[in-house]
Enzyme design. Sequence first.
Site, short mmCIF file in Angstrom:
data_model
loop_
_atom_site.label_atom_id
_atom_site.label_comp_id
_atom_site.label_asym_id
_atom_site.label_seq_id
_atom_site.Cartn_x
_atom_site.Cartn_y
_atom_site.Cartn_z
N GLY A 1 127.43 -66.64 61.90
CA GLY A 1 127.94 -65.28 61.83
C GLY A 1 129.41 -65.32 62.20
O GLY A 1 129.86 -66.28 62.84
N ASN A 2 130.14 -64.31 61.79
CA ASN A 2 131.55 -64.26 62.15
C ASN A 2 132.04 -62.84 62.00
O ASN A 2 131.59 -62.08 61.15
CB ASN A 2 132.37 -65.23 61.29
N HIS B 1 123.65 -63.78 59.23
CA HIS B 1 122.45 -64.16 58.48
C HIS B 1 121.24 -63.50 59.16
O HIS B 1 120.19 -64.12 59.30
CB HIS B 1 122.28 -65.68 58.45
N SER C 1 136.91 -69.34 60.38
CA SER C 1 135.60 -69.31 59.73
C SER C 1 135.69 -69.72 58.27
O SER C 1 136.65 -69.37 57.58
CB SER C 1 135.05 -67.88 59.82
N SER C 2 134.67 -70.44 57.80
CA SER C 2 134.68 -70.83 56.39
C SER C 2 134.59 -69.62 55.47
O SER C 2 134.87 -69.72 54.28
CB SER C 2 133.51 -71.80 56.11
N ASP C 3 134.22 -68.47 56.02
CA ASP C 3 134.14 -67.25 55.21
C ASP C 3 135.42 -66.42 55.28
O ASP C 3 135.44 -65.26 54.84
CB ASP C 3 132.96 -66.39 55.67
N SER D 1 135.56 -71.65 62.82
CA SER D 1 134.41 -72.14 62.06
C SER D 1 133.53 -73.07 62.88
O SER D 1 134.03 -74.02 63.51
CB SER D 1 134.92 -72.90 60.82
N HIS E 1 129.98 -60.67 59.33
CA HIS E 1 129.03 -61.36 58.46
C HIS E 1 127.98 -62.02 59.33
O HIS E 1 128.30 -62.66 60.32
CB HIS E 1 129.76 -62.42 57.62
#
Lengths: 232, 232, 232, 232
Positions: free
Chosen positions: B27-28, B96, B73-75, B44, B94
Amino acid sequence: MLEELKKEVYEANMLLLQYDLVTFTWGNVSGIDREKGLFVIKPSGVEYGQLAPSDMTVVDLEGNRIEGRYRPSSDTATHAALYRRFPEIGGVAHTHSVWATSWAQAGRDIPCYGTTHADYIYGEVPCVRELTPKEIDEDYEKNTGLLIADEFSLRNIGYLATPAVLCRNHGPFTWGKNAGEAVYHAAVLEKVAKMAALCEWINPGNDPASQNLQDKHYYRKHGEEAYYGQRE
Amino acid sequence: MLEELKKEVYEANMLLLQYDLVTFTWGNVSGIDREKGLFVIKPSGVEYGQLAPSDMTVVDLEGNRIEGRYRPSSDTATHAALYRRFPEIGGVAHTHSVWATSWAQAGRDIPCYGTTHADYIYGEVPCVRELTPKEIDEDYEKNTGLLIADEFSLRNIGYLATPAVLCRNHGPFTWGKNAGEAVYHAAVLEKVAKMAALCEWINPGNDPASQNLQDKHYYRKHGEEAYYGQRE
Amino acid sequence: MLEELKKEVYEANMLLLQYDLVTFTWGNVSGIDREKGLFVIKPSGVEYGQLAPSDMTVVDLEGNRIEGRYRPSSDTATHAALYRRFPEIGGVAHTHSVWATSWAQAGRDIPCYGTTHADYIYGEVPCVRELTPKEIDEDYEKNTGLLIADEFSLRNIGYLATPAVLCRNHGPFTWGKNAGEAVYHAAVLEKVAKMAALCEWINPGNDPASQNLQDKHYYRKHGEEAYYGQRE
Amino acid sequence: MLEELKKEVYEANMLLLQYDLVTFTWGNVSGIDREKGLFVIKPSGVEYGQLAPSDMTVVDLEGNRIEGRYRPSSDTATHAALYRRFPEIGGVAHTHSVWATSWAQAGRDIPCYGTTHADYIYGEVPCVRELTPKEIDEDYEKNTGLLIADEFSLRNIGYLATPAVLCRNHGPFTWGKNAGEAVYHAAVLEKVAKMAALCEWINPGNDPASQNLQDKHYYRKHGEEAYYGQRE
């Protein structure tokens, strides 16, 4: 003003958290002083962690704020209607607890599938019809309370024996002899709602418990011949 | 640099844990300083227990790292695209989280079945289409953000009234006026996603709540005529 | 009187809480002193947080209170019947745990779908038929116990190898060599009940585990050739 | 002997509790010293609360106890077979976690429905066939391990990219570069198993995620071109 009742209502609101019945501010509990014709209710939209007994709001039976620095719960008019129409109740609770709310969203009465239900709630938990656009526009919260009371009259359900209702697409209201019992019934309802769903999925087409068993369990806990608990 | 914002974003990331919305590092959350055109985001793959406010990474609106010892973060490119396309949002989250992600995996919009949903999210929560192989290969995270914004345009959904989306086979993004509200909406979405699934299983073929009821609840909490909470 | 046993029964009752098997007062555990022909049981309707070992009630095998300031559990006559009919058991537990109760409400035996079940419970967990109106009216709790024992005889199920039963529309009873093991089996049953439901929903029409696998797991934990645990 | 490894394996076993993957003693984790050809595993049937690092048992690759006062886990021969057949793994975990076990009981592979799965497990999680009566009778635990390895060969699944398997009617095994990673994968699998079931129930007939998306997520976390986390 009504300091004892405020404390009781405050503690009942905090029980909602302890019983895992609320997320954020999505719930409210009230308790009434019948002699004074006033009830005490949680303020609107204030987080549970920030509340103190003195923050509870005092309102009259029309839902007007009589005392307190906060505006009362946005559902106050529903509580008021229930107090007016159900003269023997002393507390009301409203939550968005997951399983009871899911039944409300599904628009179905909860059948009595077992003794956990029958021990506290006589017969099925009714789900009232959706409000009409007019009822929603004109006085939504008050009409919610009136609809509940009308439904109980129409179906000839005793509000003391069946202390719970589902509002279509909304969530449950419960009540009891005081604020604490209203919350207790909210917790019972949540458990009963979960087990009713699970048992239907385990056995689709399952029948409710027999009336005999329902009566046995209800009356071993309630009424003059009750023998559950420490009453002797 | 942006120390206040870093603290705010850090605390919002920790709320993900408190609300039980993340497992491990999945999550981020980010928050933006619109004047400077920079946003702050979780690094990340670093565990929540090891984070401090000073570990937050500062990036520009193209997602380039401007300050901070950790890679963002990778997002990040998804967050950046959302900030560019949704100019009035101040935070993005974000996760999951289990139920929202299950709807995303199922590829379905979440219908509005009740007032818990309508209180915070106007209309259904859209689930965007799968990305094409080209979109995945060329700039996956950025294209995820662009697809979300395009979908909102295409369907004519207001991003302020509907602060949540499901990415097909992936999971939810939510946003708000700041990082904290983005996380609040992530928690609302998770609850709403769970109750929508349960109510469909309790009553297959169930209809969404009426538009009247949805409007009533949304507008008693939002806009000029809102009367929920302590606004007077 | 029976102070050691009271302590053991008290602790077993508290385990119900620790294993998340009870809500409010909806459960009770007893343990027996076979030499004296007396058993010790939780009082009726007293909250777990208010109990002490000395509050446990001593009753005889007909369920008459022999010692203790509280009335015994309303289910005492069921415990008594089980002790009379199952001479090698030393403890009995009753709960309304969510998943086991949902199977009881669904009126179905729990098939043995895997080794978690087979490790502790030999074969399916039987769900007994509903009591007749006469059985309910005349001596409900006693007849519940008799029905369980009759069902085990009728189906030729060994009560030591299958230490669990579901009472139709009510909930589970479990037993063991002492009060603690009865509660342990209640926890096993709850987990087994949950996984049996989930696996049926994941694969409708799923078959039970093979008898070979069931036997393997049961006998690697029980009997002379067991090799699980520290027995050498 | 192998004190560092014992500590590591002890801590990995305790993580099972922290991640809510075990009930009672129903799980075990091991870690191997490849140079010495010995591995360390939890003792059989001892409660987690009573364990210390020095209680871990040392066994050889045939599963013989080399050191330690306790008998090793009853599943030791399965761990041993996995270490022999999967030469690059450093740790193995076995649980009866609820959702993964329910898929194992249902006898189905877990399809890859989303990125949570694809981030850690390449392709579907295989469910191996039931053991034959002969395989059960003759060397059950060893044959369980051999069957897993045979299945991976037969289906041409890479054990490093797919670090999880379901044993029919039993439960999951997972592995990793060490004991801690094996447990991490057990936690991933449990979450993935839950969300796969939920998404099938939300949308029966749902398709797995596209191979493109699966590849994207797997390879952004694994291999030379990975860009997730702090690797620069």
